[in-house]
Design an enzyme around this catalytic site. Structure first.
Site, PDB file in Angstrom:
ATOM      1  N   CYS A 124       0.841  -1.201   0.000  1.00  0.00           N
ATOM      2  CA  CYS A 124       0.000   0.000   0.000  1.00  0.00           C
ATOM      3  C   CYS A 124       0.878   1.254   0.000  1.00  0.00           C
ATOM      4  O   CYS A 124       0.657   2.193  -0.773  1.00  0.00           O
ATOM      5  CB  CYS A 124      -0.930  -0.036   1.205  1.00  0.00           C
ATOM      6  SG  CYS A 124      -2.114   1.315   1.265  1.00  0.00           S
ATOM      7  N   CYS A 125       1.912   1.275   0.871  1.00  0.00           N
ATOM      8  CA  CYS A 125       2.812   2.441   0.905  1.00  0.00           C
ATOM      9  C   CYS A 125       3.555   2.600  -0.423  1.00  0.00           C
ATOM     10  O   CYS A 125       3.805   3.721  -0.861  1.00  0.00           O
ATOM     11  CB  CYS A 125       3.832   2.299   2.039  1.00  0.00           C
ATOM     12  SG  CYS A 125       3.235   2.856   3.643  1.00  0.00           S
ATOM     13  N   CYS A 140      -1.286   8.358   7.509  1.00  0.00           N
ATOM     14  CA  CYS A 140      -2.624   8.097   6.971  1.00  0.00           C
ATOM     15  C   CYS A 140      -3.551   7.659   8.099  1.00  0.00           C
ATOM     16  O   CYS A 140      -3.129   6.990   9.058  1.00  0.00           O
ATOM     17  CB  CYS A 140      -2.558   6.983   5.940  1.00  0.00           C
ATOM     18  SG  CYS A 140      -1.655   7.398   4.453  1.00  0.00           S
ATOM     19  N   CYS A 164      -3.701   3.949   9.406  1.00  0.00           N
ATOM     20  CA  CYS A 164      -2.466   3.386   9.968  1.00  0.00           C
ATOM     21  C   CYS A 164      -1.905   4.224  11.102  1.00  0.00           C
ATOM     22  O   CYS A 164      -0.738   4.053  11.472  1.00  0.00           O
ATOM     23  CB  CYS A 164      -1.399   3.255   8.881  1.00  0.00           C
ATOM     24  SG  CYS A 164      -1.910   2.209   7.526  1.00  0.00           S
ATOM     25  N   CYS A 213       7.537   4.254   5.999  1.00  0.00           N
ATOM     26  CA  CYS A 213       6.772   4.136   4.748  1.00  0.00           C
ATOM     27  C   CYS A 213       7.639   3.576   3.615  1.00  0.00           C
ATOM     28  O   CYS A 213       7.139   3.043   2.640  1.00  0.00           O
ATOM     29  CB  CYS A 213       6.302   5.494   4.254  1.00  0.00           C
ATOM     30  SG  CYS A 213       5.517   6.514   5.438  1.00  0.00           S
TER      31      CYS A 213
END
Ligand code: SF4
Length: 238
Positions: free
Chosen positions: A125-126, A208, A211, A234
């Site tokens: 995702c990162c 975010c 998270c 990240c």
């Protein structure tokens, strides 16, 4: 081209750069920011997550640069408080942030990779929402400035003031590398710099929404990021 901006930096260049960084270590952060502006009159950008450290740098940079380039990675998943601070900072300091976005919207990502990728594969995702957009954005820049501090994570503990960032192929300047969290908030308060109100509600580090959790007083400042997982970065600052 900067003499240090060499893809295959030789040992003499690396030594000269290490010397330069050691010299800058003894200057105050505002001086380092001024030095960076003079050294890279074109192609210097400030990476801004609108966390406390980055607000210090926004304040310092706008004192010495009439038209700074300040960008943020808009993952589409930031806190409403962060988006409000972006508006407030732009109005207060009179700049327009560059909004760097992923190729996929959050909805498109969900369609392609399933619900809540961050909870199943946060590195992926990162990579999609932060790492790749940053790589694309920095590709034609000369130098980037960041608010990382040495005491934030193990990966950051040896961060120099200035270095050649091999990951992205440009110079990287960390004016606050030697600062503590107390230094940061002392500066924000003394200079009446706006900051994210979440910092006053148990969020020392803000990323975010999915998270980031609040932490208990005395806990590690980044323990609210990817809480319960081994991940601490990240992937932007390797
Ligand atoms: S911090 Fe979380 S939501 Fe944001 S890009 Fe990384 S994994 Fe995704």
């Amino acid at each position: 081209m900067d003499s240090f901006k060499l893809g295959n930096m030789d040992s003499r260049s690396a030594e000269a750069l290490a010397r330069l960084s050691a010299e800058l270590e003894h200057r105050d952060a505002q001086d380092i920011v001024r030095w960076a502006v003079d050294r890279y009159p074109a192609g210097l950008v400030l990476a801004c997550s609108f966390g406390a450290e980055d607000m210090v740098l926004v304040d310092m940079l706008t004192r010495v640069h009439p038209a700074p380039i300040i960008f943020y990675l808009d993952t589409g998943l930031l806190f409403p408080e962060t988006y409000r601070l972006i508006d407030e900072a732009q109005t207060r300091y009179g700049f327009e942030c560059v909004r760097v976005v992923p190729e996929l919207t959050a909805a498109q990502q969900e369609e392609q990779y399933g619900d809540a990728l961050w909870s199943r594969h946060p590195d992926h995702c990162c990579a999609l929402r932060k790492v790749k957009p940053l790589q694309r954005y920095l590709a034609d820049k000369s130098a980037w400035m960041t608010g990382i501090r040495r005491d934030q994570t193990l990966i950051r503990k040896n961060a120099p003031i200035v270095d050649f960032d091999r990951q992205h192929g440009l110079m990287k300047i960390n004016p606050l590398a030697v600062w503590s969290s107390k230094d940061v908030f002392r500066y924000l308060i003394r200079n009446r710099v706006p900051y994210n109100p979440l910092h006053d509600h148990g969020y020392p580090s803000i990323g975010c929404m999915p998270c980031t959790r609040p932490v208990n007083p005395g806990d590690d400042a980044r323990s609210g990021r990817w809480a319960g997982q081994e991940k601490t970065e990240c992937g932007l600052h390797l």
